[in-house]
Design an enzyme around this catalytic site. Structure first.
Site, PDB file in Angstrom:
ATOM      1  N   ASN A   7       0.872  -1.130   0.068  1.00  0.00           N
ATOM      2  CA  ASN A   7       0.009   0.006   0.003  1.00  0.00           C
ATOM      3  C   ASN A   7       0.879   1.194   0.030  1.00  0.00           C
ATOM      4  O   ASN A   7       1.642   1.606   0.769  1.00  0.00           O
ATOM      5  CB  ASN A   7      -0.950   0.073   1.273  1.00  0.00           C
ATOM      6  CG  ASN A   7      -1.989   0.994   1.165  1.00  0.00           C
ATOM      7  OD1 ASN A   7      -1.868   2.049   0.299  1.00  0.00           O
ATOM      8  ND2 ASN A   7      -2.744   1.095   2.176  1.00  0.00           N
ATOM      9  N   ARG A  87      -2.267  -2.149  -3.541  1.00  0.00           N
ATOM     10  CA  ARG A  87      -3.780  -1.300  -3.204  1.00  0.00           C
ATOM     11  C   ARG A  87      -3.582  -0.221  -4.296  1.00  0.00           C
ATOM     12  O   ARG A  87      -2.738   0.686  -4.032  1.00  0.00           O
ATOM     13  CB  ARG A  87      -3.891  -1.214  -1.795  1.00  0.00           C
ATOM     14  CG  ARG A  87      -5.008  -0.374  -1.549  1.00  0.00           C
ATOM     15  CD  ARG A  87      -4.751   0.803  -0.613  1.00  0.00           C
ATOM     16  NE  ARG A  87      -6.300   1.452  -0.262  1.00  0.00           N
ATOM     17  CZ  ARG A  87      -6.160   2.714   0.251  1.00  0.00           C
ATOM     18  NH1 ARG A  87      -5.221   3.264   0.526  1.00  0.00           N
ATOM     19  NH2 ARG A  87      -7.429   3.229   0.385  1.00  0.00           N
ATOM     20  N   HIS A 176     -13.334   1.858  -0.023  1.00  0.00           N
ATOM     21  CA  HIS A 176     -13.077   0.640   1.146  1.00  0.00           C
ATOM     22  C   HIS A 176     -13.667  -0.587   0.421  1.00  0.00           C
ATOM     23  O   HIS A 176     -14.084  -1.783   1.160  1.00  0.00           O
ATOM     24  CB  HIS A 176     -13.883   0.895   2.428  1.00  0.00           C
ATOM     25  CG  HIS A 176     -13.356   2.099   3.153  1.00  0.00           C
ATOM     26  ND1 HIS A 176     -14.279   2.991   3.682  1.00  0.00           N
ATOM     27  CD2 HIS A 176     -12.266   2.624   3.438  1.00  0.00           C
ATOM     28  CE1 HIS A 176     -13.393   3.883   4.618  1.00  0.00           C
ATOM     29  NE2 HIS A 176     -12.254   3.470   4.213  1.00  0.00           N
ATOM     30  N   ARG A 235     -14.200  13.549   8.988  1.00  0.00           N
ATOM     31  CA  ARG A 235     -14.853  13.919   7.819  1.00  0.00           C
ATOM     32  C   ARG A 235     -16.515  14.030   8.383  1.00  0.00           C
ATOM     33  O   ARG A 235     -16.808  13.492   9.156  1.00  0.00           O
ATOM     34  CB  ARG A 235     -14.823  13.021   6.851  1.00  0.00           C
ATOM     35  CG  ARG A 235     -13.541  12.895   6.148  1.00  0.00           C
ATOM     36  CD  ARG A 235     -13.575  12.097   4.753  1.00  0.00           C
ATOM     37  NE  ARG A 235     -12.388  11.720   4.231  1.00  0.00           N
ATOM     38  CZ  ARG A 235     -11.894  10.343   4.320  1.00  0.00           C
ATOM     39  NH1 ARG A 235     -12.662   9.333   4.234  1.00  0.00           N
ATOM     40  NH2 ARG A 235     -10.612  10.229   3.810  1.00  0.00           N
ATOM     41  N   GLU A 378      -7.740  -6.069   4.381  1.00  0.00           N
ATOM     42  CA  GLU A 378      -7.305  -5.794   3.031  1.00  0.00           C
ATOM     43  C   GLU A 378      -6.205  -6.339   2.544  1.00  0.00           C
ATOM     44  O   GLU A 378      -6.247  -6.729   1.126  1.00  0.00           O
ATOM     45  CB  GLU A 378      -7.525  -4.059   2.925  1.00  0.00           C
ATOM     46  CG  GLU A 378      -9.000  -3.546   3.303  1.00  0.00           C
ATOM     47  CD  GLU A 378      -9.037  -2.206   3.821  1.00  0.00           C
ATOM     48  OE1 GLU A 378      -8.497  -2.073   4.930  1.00  0.00           O
ATOM     49  OE2 GLU A 378      -9.269  -1.196   3.124  1.00  0.00           O
TER      50      GLU A 378
END
Ligand code: ADP
Length: 394
Positions: A7, A87, A176, A235, A378
């Site tokens: 990643n 990723r 996601h 957020r 992930e």
């Protein structure tokens, strides 16, 4: 078979090295401050090393990573690395599944950079670095957006002038996806059935909720960008867009500055005024902080609202699953969300809910729907996809 799951950020590179025979992580770590001074940590066999080292660019990080894997005797030679999975963030509407990385994929990542300005160019840096150091190893790209490509047009379109979509690609993409797919596949395996209605709640610092039917995404809470949907650590999630010009005028800011505040100074941080971290918010509540209580209640409300919306969309649910930092670890958040859902017959068992960071079914036997906690992975999903292409390539 050994596979690296990578990643890459603009100044960082995170890795996990998997032994795929038993899907075990044999080493993992992070290279940070690439292009600045440089530092890396590697964890292996119960040990952890941390060292400051010059990292001029991502290629330096990859070279040092591979040297260290050998000098620490984690692998004997580079030939042991069978594949590298990356990723990737934004594949727009072109990539609905993982792909072998070719020049076309790299060009597309750059062409789509306006859709993920921080991530797509960084992903390319990671790919180029591995291409230089391990030129003959198969590389696979796993997009965050891919799982959501099964949404129907009436779901992914916004009710705005249609040309915004045709000319500029304005639509819901969702993010996601790799995590929601991992949760879907884990539950499908656990229950031994594919025909399931699942509401997957990935709630961490970022957060999104996805409705899944028969293994496919039907709707998801994030949108054109990750700013949409539920309230998150920093957020806002969904807000009335007219707030933006109003605050611009009041504060003398430009649009990007206000959107930056919605991304970085809102959510739990904005409402509590103190922290974006759910652990801190809960400690503050225990000290009697009213703002923190307000932030917690709003967060729980936002998560509940999306679950309820998707419960109706799916015409019921077989499984609701909590994952990511808050979902895996916060006993009070799961409890409060499920209490809000009790009119749907959803009930959790307080003893079963008393877990952090482990997989468990937490619904009580008389609940109308199963409720699970499953730690997301992930990195493993990326390694599995890479293995799939290795097998296909013979
Ligand atoms: P990211 O979206 O960056 O991948 P994570 O999924 O790792 O984030 O989630 C990080 C968040 O998880 C933290 O900011 C914190 O709010 C939350 N978290 C982690 N541990 C706990 C805990 N024990 N209780 C409550 N929240 C937690």
């Amino acid at each position: 078979m050994k596979i690296l799951s990578i990643n890459t950020g603009s100044s960082s590179l995170k890795f996990s090295l998997f032994e795929m025979n038993n899907e075990e992580v044999i080493a993992s770590g992070l290279f940070e401050r690439i292009g600045l001074d440089g530092v890396y940590t590697i964890k292996y066999q119960g040990q952890k090393i941390k060292e400051e080292v010059e990292l001029k660019n991502h290629t330096d990080a990859v070279k040092i990573l591979l040297e260290k894997l050998i000098s620490l005797e984690i692998i004997k030679s580079l030939d042991e690395i069978d594949g590298v999975g990356h990723r990737l963030v934004h594949g727009k509407d072109k990539y609905a599944s993982s792909v072998i990385i070719t020049d076309e994929v790299v060009n597309d990542l750059l062409a789509f950079k306006d859709f993920a300005p921080l991530h797509n160019p960084a992903n390319v840096l990671g790919i180029e670095a591995f291409k230089e150091v391990l030129p003959n190893v198969l590389m696979v790209g796993v997009f965050d957006t891919a799982f959501h490509q099964t949404m129907e047009k009436e779901t992914y379109l916004y009710p705005v002038p249609y040309e915004w979509y045709t000319k500029y690609g304005v639509r819901k993409y969702g993010f996601h996806g790799t995590s929601h797919r991992y949760i879907t596949e884990t539950i499908t395996k656990e229950l031994g059935r594919k025909d399931l209605k699942i509401i997957s709640c990935h709630i961490g610092n970022g957060g999104s909720i996805t409705a899944v039917k028969d293994g496919k995404c039907v709707d998801t809470s994030m949108g054109f960008t990750p700013l949409a949907g539920i309230m998150m650590g920093t957020r806002s999630g969904d807000v009335d867009p007219s707030i933006i010009p109003y605050v611009m005028e009041q504060e003398g800011l430009n649009a990007s500055e206000v959107v930056n505040d919605l991304n970085k100074k809102s959510g739990l941080l904005g409402l509590s005024g103190k922290s974006s971290d759910m652990r801190d918010v809960i400690s503050l509540i225990n000290e009697g902080d009213e703002q923190a209580k307000l932030a917690f209640n709003k967060y729980v409300r936002c998560v509940t609202d999306y679950i309820a919306k998707y419960y109706v969309l799916l015409e019921g649910a077989d499984v609701i699953c909590f994952t990511a930092g808050v979902g895996e670890n916060s006993i009070p958040v799961r409890k409060a969300v499920c209490e809000n859902l009790r009119c749907l017959g959803i009930k959790i068992d307080e003893d079963k809910n008393n877990i952090m960071g482990e997989s468990a079914k937490i619904s009580s036997d008389d609940s109308s729907c199963l409720v699970y906690v499953i730690p997301t992975d992930e990195e493993l999903m990326i390694a599995r996809d890479t293995l799939f292409f290795l097998h296909q390539n013979g």
